[in-house]
Every structure is written in structure tokens, then in C-alpha cells.
Design a protein around this motif. Structure first.
Motif, PDB file in Angstrom:
ATOM      1  N   VAL A 296      38.334  36.175  39.030  1.00  0.00           N
ATOM      2  CA  VAL A 296      37.286  35.197  39.288  1.00  0.00           C
ATOM      3  C   VAL A 296      36.252  35.284  38.165  1.00  0.00           C
ATOM      4  CG1 VAL A 296      35.501  34.426  40.888  1.00  0.00           C
ATOM      5  CG2 VAL A 296      37.621  35.420  41.777  1.00  0.00           C
ATOM      6  N   ILE A 297      35.988  34.150  37.538  1.00  0.00           N
ATOM      7  CA  ILE A 297      35.039  34.095  36.430  1.00  0.00           C
ATOM      8  C   ILE A 297      33.763  33.421  36.933  1.00  0.00           C
ATOM      9  CG2 ILE A 297      34.713  33.461  34.021  1.00  0.00           C
ATOM     10  CD1 ILE A 297      37.277  35.134  34.640  1.00  0.00           C
ATOM     11  N   CYS A 298      32.652  34.155  36.904  1.00  0.00           N
ATOM     12  CA  CYS A 298      31.388  33.593  37.363  1.00  0.00           C
ATOM     13  C   CYS A 298      31.007  32.389  36.500  1.00  0.00           C
ATOM     14  CB  CYS A 298      30.285  34.643  37.318  1.00  0.00           C
ATOM     15  SG  CYS A 298      28.662  33.994  37.799  1.00  0.00           S
ATOM     16  N   GLY A 299      30.586  31.316  37.159  1.00  0.00           N
ATOM     17  CA  GLY A 299      30.256  30.086  36.447  1.00  0.00           C
ATOM     18  C   GLY A 299      28.909  30.096  35.765  1.00  0.00           C
ATOM     19  N   TYR A 300      28.166  31.194  35.887  1.00  0.00           N
ATOM     20  CA  TYR A 300      26.831  31.257  35.278  1.00  0.00           C
ATOM     21  C   TYR A 300      26.855  32.033  33.957  1.00  0.00           C
ATOM     22  CZ  TYR A 300      21.659  31.357  35.528  1.00  0.00           C
ATOM     23  OH  TYR A 300      20.316  31.184  35.303  1.00  0.00           O
ATOM     24  N   HIS A 301      27.301  33.305  34.006  1.00  0.00           N
ATOM     25  CA  HIS A 301      27.300  34.132  32.797  1.00  0.00           C
ATOM     26  C   HIS A 301      28.672  34.727  32.467  1.00  0.00           C
ATOM     27  CE1 HIS A 301      23.010  34.296  34.140  1.00  0.00           C
ATOM     28  NE2 HIS A 301      22.834  33.990  32.856  1.00  0.00           N
ATOM     29  N   GLY A 302      29.698  34.313  33.184  1.00  0.00           N
ATOM     30  CA  GLY A 302      31.051  34.678  32.801  1.00  0.00           C
ATOM     31  C   GLY A 302      31.526  36.053  33.199  1.00  0.00           C
ATOM     32  N   LEU A 303      30.834  36.751  34.090  1.00  0.00           N
ATOM     33  CA  LEU A 303      31.349  38.039  34.555  1.00  0.00           C
ATOM     34  C   LEU A 303      32.694  37.816  35.235  1.00  0.00           C
ATOM     35  CD1 LEU A 303      28.164  38.516  34.347  1.00  0.00           C
ATOM     36  CD2 LEU A 303      28.567  40.400  35.961  1.00  0.00           C
ATOM     37  N   ASN A 304      33.628  38.747  34.984  1.00  0.00           N
ATOM     38  CA  ASN A 304      34.959  38.665  35.580  1.00  0.00           C
ATOM     39  C   ASN A 304      35.093  39.664  36.720  1.00  0.00           C
ATOM     40  OD1 ASN A 304      35.265  37.095  33.301  1.00  0.00           O
ATOM     41  ND2 ASN A 304      37.233  37.961  32.714  1.00  0.00           N
ATOM     42  N   TYR A 305      35.804  39.254  37.786  1.00  0.00           N
ATOM     43  CA  TYR A 305      36.036  40.135  38.925  1.00  0.00           C
ATOM     44  C   TYR A 305      37.517  40.117  39.280  1.00  0.00           C
ATOM     45  CZ  TYR A 305      30.976  39.869  39.548  1.00  0.00           C
ATOM     46  OH  TYR A 305      29.627  39.935  39.355  1.00  0.00           O
ATOM     47  N   ASN A 306      38.063  41.322  39.528  1.00  0.00           N
ATOM     48  CA  ASN A 306      39.466  41.391  39.938  1.00  0.00           C
ATOM     49  C   ASN A 306      39.578  41.254  41.460  1.00  0.00           C
ATOM     50  OD1 ASN A 306      38.805  43.916  41.035  1.00  0.00           O
ATOM     51  ND2 ASN A 306      39.736  45.071  39.360  1.00  0.00           N
ATOM     52  N   LYS A 307      40.800  41.361  41.984  1.00  0.00           N
ATOM     53  CA  LYS A 307      41.024  41.115  43.407  1.00  0.00           C
ATOM     54  C   LYS A 307      40.387  42.180  44.295  1.00  0.00           C
ATOM     55  CE  LYS A 307      45.609  43.283  43.316  1.00  0.00           C
ATOM     56  NZ  LYS A 307      47.065  43.049  43.539  1.00  0.00           N
ATOM     57  N   GLU A 308      40.041  43.310  43.733  1.00  0.00           N
ATOM     58  CA  GLU A 308      39.324  44.342  44.499  1.00  0.00           C
ATOM     59  C   GLU A 308      37.818  44.106  44.471  1.00  0.00           C
ATOM     60  OE1 GLU A 308      41.766  45.369  42.211  1.00  0.00           O
ATOM     61  OE2 GLU A 308      43.240  45.526  43.849  1.00  0.00           O
ATOM     62  N   GLY A 309      37.374  43.093  43.727  1.00  0.00           N
ATOM     63  CA  GLY A 309      35.945  42.806  43.620  1.00  0.00           C
ATOM     64  C   GLY A 309      35.247  43.567  42.516  1.00  0.00           C
ATOM     65  N   ARG A 310      35.983  44.322  41.720  1.00  0.00           N
ATOM     66  CA  ARG A 310      35.408  45.119  40.640  1.00  0.00           C
ATOM     67  C   ARG A 310      35.208  44.249  39.393  1.00  0.00           C
ATOM     68  NH1 ARG A 310      32.477  49.325  40.418  1.00  0.00           N
ATOM     69  NH2 ARG A 310      33.774  50.188  42.122  1.00  0.00           N
ATOM     70  N   CYS A 311      34.027  44.353  38.772  1.00  0.00           N
ATOM     71  CA  CYS A 311      33.771  43.615  37.544  1.00  0.00           C
ATOM     72  C   CYS A 311      34.590  44.224  36.400  1.00  0.00           C
ATOM     73  CB  CYS A 311      32.287  43.642  37.198  1.00  0.00           C
ATOM     74  SG  CYS A 311      31.867  42.705  35.714  1.00  0.00           S
ATOM     75  N   THR A 312      35.298  43.378  35.651  1.00  0.00           N
ATOM     76  CA  THR A 312      36.150  43.853  34.560  1.00  0.00           C
ATOM     77  C   THR A 312      35.654  43.382  33.194  1.00  0.00           C
ATOM     78  OG1 THR A 312      37.612  41.927  34.763  1.00  0.00           O
ATOM     79  CG2 THR A 312      38.170  43.893  36.066  1.00  0.00           C
ATOM     80  N   TYR A 313      34.647  42.528  33.185  1.00  0.00           N
ATOM     81  CA  TYR A 313      34.120  42.036  31.894  1.00  0.00           C
ATOM     82  C   TYR A 313      32.681  41.593  32.078  1.00  0.00           C
ATOM     83  CZ  TYR A 313      33.059  38.773  28.119  1.00  0.00           C
ATOM     84  OH  TYR A 313      32.443  38.118  27.083  1.00  0.00           O
ATOM     85  N   MET A 314      31.828  41.946  31.090  1.00  0.00           N
ATOM     86  CA  MET A 314      30.454  41.464  31.008  1.00  0.00           C
ATOM     87  C   MET A 314      30.218  40.932  29.606  1.00  0.00           C
ATOM     88  SD  MET A 314      28.291  44.452  32.947  1.00  0.00           S
ATOM     89  CE  MET A 314      28.348  44.615  34.735  1.00  0.00           C
ATOM     90  N   PRO A 315      29.525  39.833  29.479  1.00  0.00           N
ATOM     91  CA  PRO A 315      29.321  39.272  28.137  1.00  0.00           C
ATOM     92  C   PRO A 315      28.399  40.142  27.288  1.00  0.00           C
ATOM     93  CG  PRO A 315      27.980  38.097  29.731  1.00  0.00           C
ATOM     94  CD  PRO A 315      28.871  39.023  30.523  1.00  0.00           C
ATOM     95  N   SER A 316      28.718  40.233  26.016  1.00  0.00           N
ATOM     96  CA  SER A 316      27.852  40.870  25.002  1.00  0.00           C
ATOM     97  C   SER A 316      27.641  42.361  25.210  1.00  0.00           C
ATOM     98  CB  SER A 316      26.482  40.158  24.950  1.00  0.00           C
ATOM     99  OG  SER A 316      26.649  38.803  24.626  1.00  0.00           O
ATOM    100  N   GLN A 317      28.568  43.040  25.879  1.00  0.00           N
ATOM    101  CA  GLN A 317      28.456  44.490  25.991  1.00  0.00           C
ATOM    102  C   GLN A 317      29.826  45.098  26.274  1.00  0.00           C
ATOM    103  OE1 GLN A 317      25.535  44.215  29.364  1.00  0.00           O
ATOM    104  NE2 GLN A 317      26.844  45.777  30.295  1.00  0.00           N
ATOM    105  N   GLU A 318      30.048  46.273  25.723  1.00  0.00           N
ATOM    106  CA  GLU A 318      31.325  46.949  25.897  1.00  0.00           C
ATOM    107  C   GLU A 318      31.352  47.786  27.167  1.00  0.00           C
ATOM    108  OE1 GLU A 318      32.297  49.201  22.464  1.00  0.00           O
ATOM    109  OE2 GLU A 318      32.249  47.486  21.096  1.00  0.00           O
ATOM    110  N   THR A 319      30.223  48.336  27.555  1.00  0.00           N
ATOM    111  CA  THR A 319      30.170  49.197  28.731  1.00  0.00           C
ATOM    112  C   THR A 319      29.846  48.358  29.962  1.00  0.00           C
ATOM    113  OG1 THR A 319      29.383  51.048  27.402  1.00  0.00           O
ATOM    114  CG2 THR A 319      29.059  51.192  29.788  1.00  0.00           C
TER     115      THR A 319
END
Length: 349
Positions: A74-97
């Protein structure tokens, strides 16, 4: 029955399976629905499994349902955070950690009996065997279909309505009701988590709906066996047979039999999702009859919608109002007691 009173109770248990969608509603795209005062987003993964997540991005709470589904994430429509099926964020924009707290709640979900069920409470108690039995919905010996109604009333008002069918005489007189329903005796039995109301109407003139289904002349023996499964599922065994042909003794071969399947899910304190279907064990290959019955039952339930919505408005206009119970409320009273006890138990845990 001793005169008793109650005031409207809006509570609902969370340690329970609630239908959150018909199976056909959930596709490989984001689908939003509020259940038990909590916004949810659901979707199917590439292997067709259903995922149910909290519909609020960890970052700024934008509903995730306003985003996109890409590669089961699931890709958030505001800032693009990604979430997997467990609800864990797998990507944040502009940062590696990725912040380790970045997640949204994931809910246990089961697909069964043509519905998607969600467990809103403690996930360690989400036992699939506790999904209410609605097997008629996908049993090869039965045929039927149904809909989901958006109820503009508290879910308990629909449970009241279904546990006492006396109202058929007065609301549905042109279809399933007649004087026999209001006049016939009934029996109420219960366990710790179920209630059964049994009513037989012997040697009566069939109401229009059932006369058309039986398609035979003469009086009938009619039955209504209402079974409540906590916290909000009610199956109703209904039908008619030619009088004195053995239906009362257990032989329904000279009649027609249906099951009205109902499971009611609270959305908010004053709204709910009402999933229903009508299944039959006669003429099961006739798809036209299936469509006609769905339309007919839908019309009947629309009459109940008008009554229950008006009742909800009146209740809100009279907060704290005490309500009286009649003998016909015996089944509904036991339902209220069982649900209240479930809520009270959760409050202690």
C-alpha cells in the motif's frame, strides 16, 4: 413475563468475528470500510489472500485507501510511505533508515461463507472456528444470494427486529406477514452464546410470498426458527408445507424451505453494515428465481430500514429513555444479555 425496562446500550464486543465485506467486494485494489468505529482498508494480494489494515498512515494519518496498491504494498497517497501486508512500513521518502515504529495495525481476517470476516479485538484470540456458521451460502444443496445494507441505526436495533418477527403482520402484510404471525405462540431457549425462538403456525392461510413459493392451493403449516449466534449473527429457518403433511413432526417433503442469513456489523454507534442472503433448497438451478427472490427480499428489508431509521432518530431525540419489554421481546432480551456480558467480560480483561 415480568415487566422489565432497559435504556439503549450502544456497546459492542471486539473479541469477535464481524463480516466486513462480501467476498466479491474485495479485489486487488484498495477498499475502505469502517468497522466498530475503526477505519479499515482491505485488499487482495497477488495470491488472492485478503489483507485488512488500519486505514490511517503512520506519518500524517491520511487514509491509506486514498493511495495505491502496487506489488501487494500500500502506497500512501500523501508522501509515498509503503506498507506491506503485515502493516510494516518498508519505504520512506528521502531517507535510508526507516523508523522502527512506523507501522499500521494489521487485523486477522478470514474468508468464509462468501464473506470476509475481521477480528477487531485481541489477535491472539482470533480462532477461525468461531466464525458464525453460514454454510448455506456456499452449500451445493442450497441456492441463494443477498446484499449488504448500510443501516442508519445502531446494530442492536436490527437484532431486535430479527429476533421478533411479530412485526411481519404489521409491516410486511402484502408479502410475508398475516395475522397468524402475531397470534401464534412461540418458545424461547438459550445457551451462554445463542438464543433460539421457535414459532409454528398450523393450518393457516399462507401469506402471498409463501403461497407463490409453494405454488399449491390450500392451507399450510408454517415455521420460523430463529437462531442467534453471538454477537450479531442470526439465521432464520423458514418455510411452509401443506397442512398436516408432517412438517411439524419433521417431514418437510411437501413444502418449501429457506434460510434467511443475517450478520450485522457495527460501523459506529448509530450506523451498521447489514449482510443478508436468502437461500433455498428447492428449484436450486433456476437462476431467474434466485434473482427474483433477492429482489423480493430486498424490498421487504427496505421496509424495515425505514422503520429502524425512524426509531434511531427517535432514540437520539430522547436520550436516556427507558423502554418497556413485552412477551414478544423474550428472544431479544436474551440477545441483549449475552452481548452485554461479552462487553463486560472484555472490560475486565
Amino acid at each position: 413475563m415480568k415487566e422489565t425496562k432497559f435504556t439503549m446500550n450502544y456497546s459492542f464486543p471486539k473479541n469477535a468475528w464481524y463480516a466486513c465485506a462480501r467476498d466479491v467486494e474485495v479485489k486487488k485494489e484498495l477498499f475502505a470500510r469502517k468497522i466498530a468505529n475503526e477505519p479499515l482498508v482491505m485488499y487482495r494480494t497477488s495470491d488472492n489472500k485478503v489483507v485488512v489494515l488500519q486505514d490511517a498512515c503512520w506519518h500524517r494519518l491520511l487514509p491509506l485507501s486514498k493511495g495505491k496498491l502496487i506489488n501487494d504494498q500500500v502506497i500512501c497517497g500523501y508522501h509515498g510511505l509503503n506498507y506491506n501486508k503485515e502493516g510494516r512500513c518498508t519505504y520512506m521518502p528521502s531517507q535510508e533508515t526507516i523508523n522502527p515504529s512506523a507501522c499500521v495495525k494489521s487485523y486477522a481476517a478470514v474468508e468464509k461463507y462468501r464473506y470476509i470476516w475481521v477480528w477487531m479485538g485481541n489477535p491472539t484470540e482470533a480462532d477461525e472456528s468461531k466464525v458464525p456458521d453460514l454454510h448455506w451460502n456456499n452449500d451445493a444443496d442450497w441456492a441463494g444470494d443477498g446484499e449488504v445494507i448500510y443501516g442508519k441505526c445502531n446494530y442492536r436495533l436490527i437484532l431486535d427486529n430479527l429476533m421478533d418477527l411479530t412485526h411481519e403482520t404489521f409491516i410486511h402484510g402484502e408479502s410475508i406477514g398475516n395475522d397468524a404471525v402475531a397470534e401464534a405462540p412461540f418458545e424461547v431457549t438459550h445457551t451462554d452464546n445463542s438464543v433460539t425462538v421457535t414459532r409454528w403456525m398450523l393450518d393457516i392461510d399462507p401469506p402471498p410470498f409463501w403461497k407463490a413459493q409453494l405454488d399449491k392451493e390450500g392451507n399450510v403449516d408454517r415455521w420460523q426458527i430463529i437462531n442467534f449466534q453471538a454477537p450479531s449473527t442470526i439465521t432464520i429457518d423458514v418455510g411452509v408445507a401443506l397442512k398436516k403433511t408432517g412438517a411439524f413432526e419433521g417431514d418437510r417433503s411437501q413444502g418449501v424451505n429457506g434460510f434467511v442469513l443475517n450478520t450485522v456489523t457495527p460501523e459506529t454507534d448509530t450506523t451498521c453494515h447489514y449482510f443478508w442472503s436468502f437461500c433455498r433448497n428447492y428449484d436450486i438451478l433456476n437462476q431467474r428465481r434466485t434473482h427474483e427472490l433477492r429482489a423480493g427480499v430486498s424490498h421487504i428489508f427496505s421496509q424495515d430500514e425505514d422503520i429502524l431509521e425512524a426509531q434511531q432518530i427517535a432514540i437520539q431525540n430522547n436520550p436516556g429513555r427507558e423502554f418497556y419489554n413485552l412477551n414478544i421481546d423474550g428472544g431479544a432480551m436474551w440477545v441483549r444479555r449475552i452481548v452485554d456480558e461479552m462487553v463486560a467480560k472484555e472490560a475486565l480483561d
